[in-house]
Every structure is written in C-alpha cells, then in structure tokens.
Enzyme design. Structure first.
Site, short mmCIF file in Angstrom:
data_model
loop_
_atom_site.label_atom_id
_atom_site.label_comp_id
_atom_site.label_asym_id
_atom_site.label_seq_id
_atom_site.Cartn_x
_atom_site.Cartn_y
_atom_site.Cartn_z
N GLU A 1 17.88 12.49 2.46
CA GLU A 1 17.55 11.94 1.14
C GLU A 1 16.06 11.77 0.89
OE1 GLU A 1 19.30 8.32 3.44
OE2 GLU A 1 19.28 10.50 3.56
N ALA B 1 13.82 13.90 1.15
CA ALA B 1 13.29 15.12 0.54
C ALA B 1 13.42 15.13 -0.97
CB ALA B 1 14.02 16.34 1.13
N GLU C 1 18.03 -12.19 -36.08
CA GLU C 1 16.59 -11.88 -36.16
C GLU C 1 15.74 -13.13 -36.35
OE1 GLU C 1 13.53 -9.01 -38.72
OE2 GLU C 1 15.56 -9.40 -39.43
N ARG D 1 22.55 -20.78 -36.05
CA ARG D 1 23.26 -19.56 -36.44
C ARG D 1 23.99 -19.79 -37.76
NH1 ARG D 1 20.65 -15.95 -33.30
NH2 ARG D 1 21.07 -16.23 -31.07
N PHE E 1 -7.17 15.88 3.53
CA PHE E 1 -7.84 16.79 2.61
C PHE E 1 -9.22 17.22 3.10
CE2 PHE E 1 -4.82 14.83 -0.38
CZ PHE E 1 -4.29 15.98 -0.93
N ARG F 1 -13.17 15.49 4.92
CA ARG F 1 -13.96 14.46 5.59
C ARG F 1 -14.85 13.73 4.59
NH1 ARG F 1 -14.28 15.85 11.20
NH2 ARG F 1 -16.27 14.78 11.49
N VAL F 2 -15.29 12.55 5.00
CA VAL F 2 -16.30 11.80 4.24
C VAL F 2 -17.52 11.66 5.14
CG1 VAL F 2 -16.87 9.67 3.04
CG2 VAL F 2 -14.52 10.53 2.97
N ASP G 1 -2.61 3.02 -5.43
CA ASP G 1 -2.79 3.16 -3.98
C ASP G 1 -3.58 2.00 -3.40
OD1 ASP G 1 -2.17 4.43 -1.62
OD2 ASP G 1 -3.87 5.81 -1.69
N LYS H 1 -4.40 -0.79 -0.95
CA LYS H 1 -4.11 -1.10 0.45
C LYS H 1 -5.44 -1.33 1.16
CE LYS H 1 -3.90 3.86 1.55
NZ LYS H 1 -3.08 4.96 2.07
N ASN I 1 -8.13 1.41 1.51
CA ASN I 1 -8.87 1.87 0.33
C ASN I 1 -9.81 0.82 -0.24
OD1 ASN I 1 -7.76 4.40 0.42
ND2 ASN I 1 -6.18 3.99 -1.09
N ASP J 1 -11.20 5.85 -3.33
CA ASP J 1 -10.08 6.81 -3.26
C ASP J 1 -9.16 6.67 -4.47
OD1 ASP J 1 -8.18 8.67 -2.65
OD2 ASP J 1 -8.04 8.12 -0.54
N THR K 1 1.54 4.56 -1.02
CA THR K 1 1.74 4.42 0.43
C THR K 1 3.08 3.73 0.64
OG1 THR K 1 -0.63 4.34 0.84
CG2 THR K 1 0.79 3.36 2.52
#
Length: 683
Positions: free
Chosen positions: A171, A173, A295, A313, A383, A385-386, A496, A498, A501, A514, A533
């Site tokens: 599941e 996937a 209303e 009412r 992805f 490097r920094v 994201d 956390k 970051n 990030d 995450t």
C-alpha cells in the site's frame, strides 16, 4: 538389496515427516496471522508512546523528505469526466476486496464511496507458485489484495510472515513513488486484485473536489453567502458537517433556541408552524435539495440576550423522505470565524500581487558560477551538495551554494517542485527565512546562491543535547512561526518543517531553509501532492484529501514535541507504520511527565485531525498561537527586532568556520550526464 529397500523406507518416512512438518508450519502461520490481526486491533485502541529505541535510531540519520509526482492542476469538470475501466467481479471477490480494505490499518480510513470505487476498478493479476510478486528495492506503483492463495513476505532475506485471502500488501506505493521495503513471493498459485497509484490518487482527488464543488454551488444559493469570494466559499465548504435524519425525525422544533444553519443535500422536508394561539401545527411547505433553513441563527446574538428573535426557531422542519434526509450544517461560531477572515483574504491577495520582486539582487546580477570558490561542504543530499563558497576577490563574505543534479530531478519528476523553490526563495524577504541571492544553471546542475548560516542545523544541536527545555523550544518555535506567518500571508504552504530544515545564524536566530516542497496555493484553496517527511505529515496528506496552509500547523505541533522530547510522537519501523500511527491521532499519544500542561495543550490544539479546528486556522489566525498560554510573556516584538538573546549562541570564529556542521567526504562521484531538455529554461 535389503539395505536399499531399508534406505528407501527411511527416505519415505523422512518425506512424510517433512510433509507433516510443512503442514504444521502452515497451521502455525495461520495461527500467527490471526494473533497478529488481534494484536493490531488491540494496538489500535491503546495509546501509543514513542519508544526510546526508535527515537534514538531515527536521530542517527537525518529524516528524508518524500514527495510524489506533483498533481496536475485540473478543473472539477476534467476530474469528473475521467473514467476508469471497471472489471467484472463475482460477489465473493467484491466482498473479499472490501473486507481486505476495511481490515487494513491505512485503507480502512477511506470513505465508503472511495472504497466502493476502488473495488469496482481493481483489475485481476495471477502469479504461479514460487513467482516473485514484489521485489525488495524495486520501484513500485501497485497495491494488491489477495483473493486466492498464499504469499510469503521476507525482508533482507529474513522471513517475516505469510498472508492469505483478504489481505492487502504494497500500500505504500499508492501514496508516492518509492522502493519496495520487502519481497513478496507466491507460495501457492495466487489470484490477486490490483490498483495503481495514478488511479488511486485520482479517485481520492475526485471525491474531494467534486464534494467541494457541490457544496460551493449549494452555498451560492444562500443570500448570506452568495456575494462572498470563492476563497471564502471554499473555506466554508470545508467546515460544513453532514448529518442524516430518518423519515419523520424532527430536525428543528418551533420555539427552540438554535445557532445552526441547514442546507438540504439529499431528500425533502416538511415545514410546519403553529399559530400564536399554540394550536395544532399546520403544514406550510416542502423543502427540497438546495433549500435551506435556520439562516437567521447565523446572525443571532450571544447568550447575553438569549431571547433575541434570531435565536428562536420560527417553525418546525421534519424529514419527510422515505430514503432519509442529508443536511449540511454550519454553526454560528464557525461561520463567524470564517466570515472574519474574508476581508483579510482579499487584502492578502492584493498585497501579494503588488509585491512581486525582481528575482535577482542587482549586487549579484553579473556573478557567474566560475566566480565562486568552494571552501568546504556544509551538507549532502539526494539531489546534490551544499558548499560553503566565497566570491573570488572577496574574502570577507561567504555564501552557501546549493548544487542540484538535473538528471536526478528529472528521474524523480521533481521539476515543478524545484522551479517553485526557486521562485519562492528568490522573492522571499523575511528575517526568518534564508535568502536566495541568485540562481545559475549549466548542462549538469542547477545552482542556488544562498545566505549562509554558520550556526549549524538545529537537528545537529538537538541530536547532541537530546532534547530542549521549554524556553529553548519556545524560542525556536517562535522563529518558525514568524517564517510561517510570512509565507502564509502570501498563500504559500511550506510542507517540510523539521529540525533538519532549520539553521541558526551567527547570533543564534533560527531560519527556515530548503523550500523544495513549498508551494503557492493562494487562500481558501487546496493542493493534492503527497510530500513532506513521514513523521511530520498531516493526516489529510496521507489520506489524499487535499491540504492547505493548516498542514503547516500540524507540523509545528510535531516540531514542538520533538524539540521537547528528542523524538517525534509518531515513529514506526517503516513509513507505512508511521502513517498508521498518525491516522490514530494525537489523542492516542502518551505525553512524557516532564512536559508542561500548557505545552501539551498547544501541541494537541495544533495537531487536530480536522484541519479547520487547528490552532492558527481559526478566527484570529496565527495570533491565536502567539496568544496561547505556552507563549505567555514571550517578547514577540523583541524577536522581530532581534533584541531577544537566543537560548543557544553558536561559536562562529570567522566567515569560513564550519565547526558547527558535520564533516562530509569530498565529492568523488563522476559528473552526472548532461540534460538539455529545457525544462529549467526559467531557472
């Protein structure tokens, strides 16, 4: 000759013994499966407490963000027209699939209409004995239900369990593009039903969008709502509750006090009214789908003047449909909270349109990548490097250069996210967000020249200290809240949040970095891509219900918990187990005794399952968080003016001092291949 016959006899006995042992093993497997099912059910009603082992294990590695392929923007009409092939199934097969879904910790949270559609469009798959259905490490996009046969599950070569009829596997996937975490092998001829990720996500998206569109159309027929902007109508549609009434059931009674407004979504109702003499009630009219009542209750006074006519009412409304009646409800308090934000929504949108900035600072307009000199490595990720860099001829200042592999971006289909990150960071002007000065590109890489924060990652400090006290956590939470306030004012969801970051500058102030998952969605609108995450994602992201700015408030509550304890409240052995814990909710979490009552209250209010109930998403927005008792006495003005002394002041001796960062090996990977597809033309 005799000895040969004796050997054959012994071998036959051994074969019989092996068969008997195999039979007993199958029996034991069935018993084990039954016990595991019972254990899962017990665990689903018991509070969960983060285990010290899993928390510690998690902190040895940085938490990795996860993202599905971005969902294409489509209209409700386009979504509605999308047709899926339905596969003929026997009643037994349909019951098997439905039973499997309802028995699965994740999929049982889906709506019945969604489950029904999944049952209809799952297609048949058969695997012969000993064939491999799922291989650990392979990329997958299918989830399976077993109708006939048995499968064996192994991880890293070790046996985990067997599964039989009416069991779901694979599941994870259908949430996002990921590698399989275990191998599943058919131990008998196996008949399965399957559905792929695009199909599953389209069903989830369609359900949410169609419902919202229907609710908005119903709201437009009501005088109170008809002139509201689309953003406000969407927000009201989100907080409508659906209630069901049997034929003959009284929905509201004449003379009773009420603060709830109703729209008929399905069925019909009779309206009756008594005269001033309190005689028998007389039928006055019939209400059908789209009609509304109550209303005036939305505009009623507070309980200070309880007998105001708006609260009383004026007639009775009774369900009169044999199939029952479905009504959409909104109470006065919820309506007033949304109504108070309507003017703000328009103002924010106008201000945002007026504040589009030039993406490149003039000071850095003529700088080329070749002008930058690498000093040290600050971080390494999937992805790229920094690097810590300076500009040739300028030894006083340093910068962070984020280097991204174009090939990896294309392979993971993150082009849209990267372009969004570039736009958002280039335009952002906030003291609590890392500045992006300039972007570059060549045939292999994309580059972002960023403000450097040499105080290091908050994650590293938390890892080394174990946890923070209330004052320290309060300061970093406040810094993050200032960043979120800025982003949300521009209709940007961060997605994201956390410790990994959050960077500290030389003085110890925290800044968000990030923005790969950040997205400009506007106000009163939702987005549908699964990203974040695992330990930090909100329930509505997991269930693909569509999410908005309120997802960041959930993450803020998780961040608070992790800073105070050293580990997040939801952490399983694998992502799917983590998601199932999140879906059980914050009420199932046992908070450590050392945590203060005000901190617990704030975390629980930030982490409400219903996004519209979260602190920060109410009438006063982020001000409600700032005014919470946990922040009582906090110097917000001093934080913004940077006159507050941070709880941790990092040691930074020079512009090239990287002592607050972990050491990373030199880049010995071969250069990635060129990419000339042109998707990054505007980077």
């Amino acid at each position: 000759m005799g000895s040969l016959q004796e050997m054959q006899k012994i071998l036959r006995k051994k074969d019989d013994r092996i068969k008997e042992l195999e039979r007993l093993l199958r029996v034991k497997d069935d018993e084990l499966m039954e016990l595991r099912t019972k254990l899962d059910k017990f665990q689903s009603v018991l509070p969960t407490q983060p285990m010290a082992i899993s928390g510690a294990a998690r902190k040895r590695l940085r938490a990795q963000g996860i993202s599905a392929e971005p969902q294409a923007s489509r209209t409700v009409q386009e979504i509605t027209k999308q047709q899926f092939k339905k596969y003929v199934k026997s009643r037994s097969a349909k019951e098997c699939i439905k039973m499997a879904i309802l028995d699965n910790d994740f999929m049982k949270n889906l709506e019945l209409s969604q489950i029904q559609e999944i049952v209809e469009i799952m297609y048949p798959v058969e695997h012969p004995k000993d064939s491999c259905i799922i291989k650990e490490g392979d990329v997958g996009s299918l989830v399976y239900v077993i109708e006939e046969g048995k499968v064996e599950v192994t991880k890293e070569g070790k046996f985990l369990c067997t599964m039989g009829r009416s069991k779901v596997f694979g599941e994870l996937a259908i949430l996002y593009n990921c590698t399989r975490t275990a191998t599943v092998k058919a131990i008998t001829h196996t008949k399965l039903w399957a559905i792929d990720r695009p199909c599953f996500q389209a069903i989830m998206m369609k359900t949410g969008l169609i419902r919202q569109a229907e609710y908005v159309e119903l709201l437009k027929n009501v005088p109170t709502f008809k002139d509201l902007p689309e953003e406000a109508l969407n927000k009201i549609a989100d907080i409508l509750e659906e209630a069901y009434y049997d034929e003959g059931e009284c929905i509201i009674s004449q003379g009773a006090r009420g603060d709830t407004f109703y729209i008929i979504n399905k069925g019909k109702c009779n309206v009756t009214q008594r005269g001033s003499g309190h005689g028998d009630s007389k039928f006055t009219k019939t209400l059908n789908r789209g009609d509304f009542f109550g209303e005036r209750a939305l505009h009623g006074e507070d309980h200070i003047e309880p007998l105001k006519s708006e609260d009383i009412r004026q007639a009775s409304v009774i369900a009169s449909d044999k199939g029952g009646v479905s009504c959409l409800l909104i109470d006065r308090e919820s309506f007033l909270q949304v109504a108070s934000t309507v003017d703000g929504l328009s103002a924010k949108g106008d201000a945002d349109r007026d504040n589009i900035r030039n993406a490149v600072d003039s000071e850095f307009a003529d700088i080329k990548v070749s002008d930058l000199k690498i000093v040290a490595t600050l971080g390494v990720g999937g992805f790229g490097r920094v690097e810590l860099v300076n500009i040739r001829g300028d030894n006083v200042r340093t910068f962070a250069l984020k280097q991204l592999k174009k090939k990896h971006i294309v392979e993971t289909r993150q082009q849209e996210h990267i372009m969004s990150e570039k736009r958002i960071m280039s335009e952002a002007r906030c003291d609590f967000i890392v500045r992006c000065y300039r972007t570059f590109k060549d045939s292999k890489y994309l580059y972002m020249l960023l403000e450097v924060c040499l105080g290091g990652e908050l994650w590293t400090i938390l890892r080394d200290r174990g946890s923070f006290d209330d004052n320290t956590t309060r300061f970093y939470t406040a810094c993050c809240l200032e960043a979120l306030s800025y982003l949300h004012s521009k209709g940007i969801v961060y997605r994201d949040l956390k410790p990994e970051n959050i960077l500290l500058d030389n003085r110890g102030y925290a800044k968000l970095v990030d923005f790969g998952f950040a997205k400009k969605i506007g106000f009163g609108r939702k987005t549908w891509t699964f990203c974040g995450t695992p330990e930090y994602v909100a329930p509505e992201i997991i269930l693909n219900k569509g999410h908005d700015l309120s997802a960041d408030y959930w993450s803020l509550g998780i961040l608070m918990y992790e800073l105070l304890t050293g580990s997040p409240p939801f952490s399983g052995a694998d992502p799917m187990k983590t998601y199932n814990l999140i879906l059980k909710g914050m009420d199932m979490v046992e908070f450590p005794r050392k945590m203060t009552r005000n901190a617990i209250n704030m975390i629980k209010r930030l982490c409400k399952d219903n996004p519209t109930e979260r602190l920060g998403y109410q009438k006063n927005g982020i001000k409600d968080i700032q005014k919470h008792k946990w922040f009582e006495g906090f110097n917000w003005d001093g934080l913004r003016k940077k006159t507050v002394t941070p709880p941790i002041i990092p040691s930074v001796r020079s512009p090239t001092d990287t002592a607050n960062f972990d050491d990373y090996p030199e880049d010995d990977e071969p250069p990635p291949p060129d990419d000339h597809t042109g998707w990054d033309r505007e980077f």
